[in-house]
Design a protein around this motif. Structure first.
Motif, short mmCIF file in Angstrom:
data_model
loop_
_atom_site.label_atom_id
_atom_site.label_comp_id
_atom_site.label_asym_id
_atom_site.label_seq_id
_atom_site.Cartn_x
_atom_site.Cartn_y
_atom_site.Cartn_z
N SER A 72 -29.94 8.68 29.16
CA SER A 72 -29.00 9.72 28.77
C SER A 72 -29.69 10.81 27.96
O SER A 72 -29.50 12.01 28.19
CB SER A 72 -27.85 9.11 27.97
N GLU B 58 -30.13 2.64 29.26
CA GLU B 58 -29.12 3.66 29.52
C GLU B 58 -29.14 4.75 28.44
O GLU B 58 -28.97 5.93 28.73
CB GLU B 58 -27.74 3.01 29.60
N MET C 15 -24.29 14.26 35.99
CA MET C 15 -25.14 13.42 36.84
C MET C 15 -24.93 11.96 36.45
O MET C 15 -24.97 11.62 35.28
CB MET C 15 -26.62 13.79 36.65
N LYS C 16 -24.72 11.13 37.46
CA LYS C 16 -24.47 9.72 37.22
C LYS C 16 -25.78 9.03 36.86
O LYS C 16 -26.81 9.22 37.50
CB LYS C 16 -23.86 9.08 38.47
N LEU C 17 -25.73 8.20 35.82
CA LEU C 17 -26.93 7.50 35.39
C LEU C 17 -27.28 6.38 36.37
O LEU C 17 -26.40 5.67 36.85
CB LEU C 17 -26.73 6.90 34.00
N PRO C 18 -28.57 6.19 36.67
CA PRO C 18 -28.98 5.07 37.51
C PRO C 18 -28.81 3.76 36.76
O PRO C 18 -28.72 3.75 35.52
CB PRO C 18 -30.46 5.37 37.79
N LYS C 19 -28.76 2.66 37.48
CA LYS C 19 -28.59 1.36 36.84
C LYS C 19 -29.95 0.78 36.47
O LYS C 19 -30.90 0.86 37.24
CB LYS C 19 -27.86 0.40 37.78
#
Length: 339
Positions: free
Chosen positions: A39, A35, A1-5
């Motif tokens: 994570s 971040e 899953m891509k981390l949000p900014k």
């Protein structure tokens, strides 16, 4: 899953992660910390849900726990810099433990780490690392309720080595000043000059390096410097000798931060200078040993007064570790007592 900014809001950053239609948010000082939190949070959410429902504890890597400990607790401590370095370099310091789940730690794992590490570093460093990693497990036990006991407490560490008793002679002092390029008389204007200034000031006051680097103009009072926060968590007042006052008079009058360098610059500059001076065995902290010994020899300060100046709560440490008279000093004081 891509981390949000992360999104910046004023001087802080905020990040939000979504898992099974639920949102989880956190605010941190930097985008990187956001971040790291995201994570760790996603790892906990993704690996923990199914297993917990079946009563199975999901893997929780030691590195992830260390990162969480620093973000939630360690960064607020006075030793935050040391904690950060020991966690950042965990892969090098404890390669056999870094990716191991905290639920799988056994005494043999820590003993293996201890035996390998003591071949690489001093006993004091090993004991310090053990204390930090043990604190991480205590945090997991008492704050996160992930474990019921701290396995680090079951493994003994090597005994403390003999206390350091290195003093600084006038010759060594002169060599360090020469290596730092400062004459002790003019206004310091380079980083290395300020390191030399701090060194001389430490010899006069017995103040720690960090205390000197943290001094502000407002801390200077009539005849003493007030330290609002020290290593033992309390404030103290340090009397200023004539020489200490002279050194202070050399600093820019309009400076708020009296020594405009940070600890990293000070340490790196000191290491280079003592190499040039061919004095590799001299540490900045040895100035505290020398200053305390001088205060007894020259000013005849009783131990209870000396402890107030140096900030020692334990008289035994002050006497047995930092007061380092040589044989001649003892002979002179003995003879003076008979006169």
């Amino acid at each position: 899953m891509k981390l949000p900014k992360p999104i910046q809001r004023g001087s802080s950053w905020r990040i939000t992660v979504t898992f099974e239609n639920k949102r989880y948010s956190a605010t941190r000082d930097t985008a990187k910390e956001c971040e790291q939190w995201a994570s760790i949070k996603l790892l906990e959410l993704k690996t923990g849900k199914a297993d917990l429902e079946q009563g199975i504890k999901p893997a929780y890597p030691f590195q992830q726990l260390c990162d969480k400990y620093y973000l939630e607790h360690g960064k607020q401590m006075r030793s935050a810099r040391t904690i950060m370095l020991k966690i950042k370099n965990l892969n090098r310091i404890a390669p056999n433990l870094v990716n191991k789940s905290i639920y799988d730690f056994k005494p043999n794992d820590i003993a293996e780490w201890r035996n390998a590490r003591k071949k690489e570093v001093k006993v004091s460093t090993l004991r310090n690392e053990h204390a930090i990693y043990s604190a991480v497990f205590t945090y997991a036990m008492k704050e996160l309720f992930l474990i019921e006991s701290n396995v680090w407490h079951t493994v003994s560490m090597p005994s403390k080595t003999k206390s350091r008793n290195q003093r600084i002679s006038q010759e060594q002092q002169d060599k360090m000043l020469k290596a730092l390029g400062w004459d002790g008389l003019t206004r310091p204007d380079e980083s290395k000059h300020y390191v030399a200034w701090a060194f001389l000031f430490a010899l006069e006051t017995a103040m720690r390096q960090g205390e000197i680097l943290a001094m502000r103009k407002a801390d200077l009072k009539d005849g003493f410097v007030h330290l609002p926060m020290t290593k033992n968590g309390e404030s103290r007042n340090v009397p200023l000798s004539k020489e200490a006052k002279r050194l202070l008079s050399l600093l820019p009058a309009d400076a708020d931060k009296l020594v405009p360098i940070d600890k990293d610059i000070c340490c790196a500059t000191w290491v280079r200078a003592k190499k040039r001076a061919e004095l590799p065995y001299i540490n900045f902290h040895d100035s505290r040993h020398e200053a305390i010994t001088r205060m007894v020899k020259i000013r005849k300060l009783p131990v209870e007064v000396l402890a107030k100046i140096t900030g020692h709560k334990t008289i035994g440490i002050l006497i047995n570790t930092y007061y380092n008279p040589d044989a001649q000093d003892l002979v002179e004081m003995f003879n003076d007592s008979e006169s």
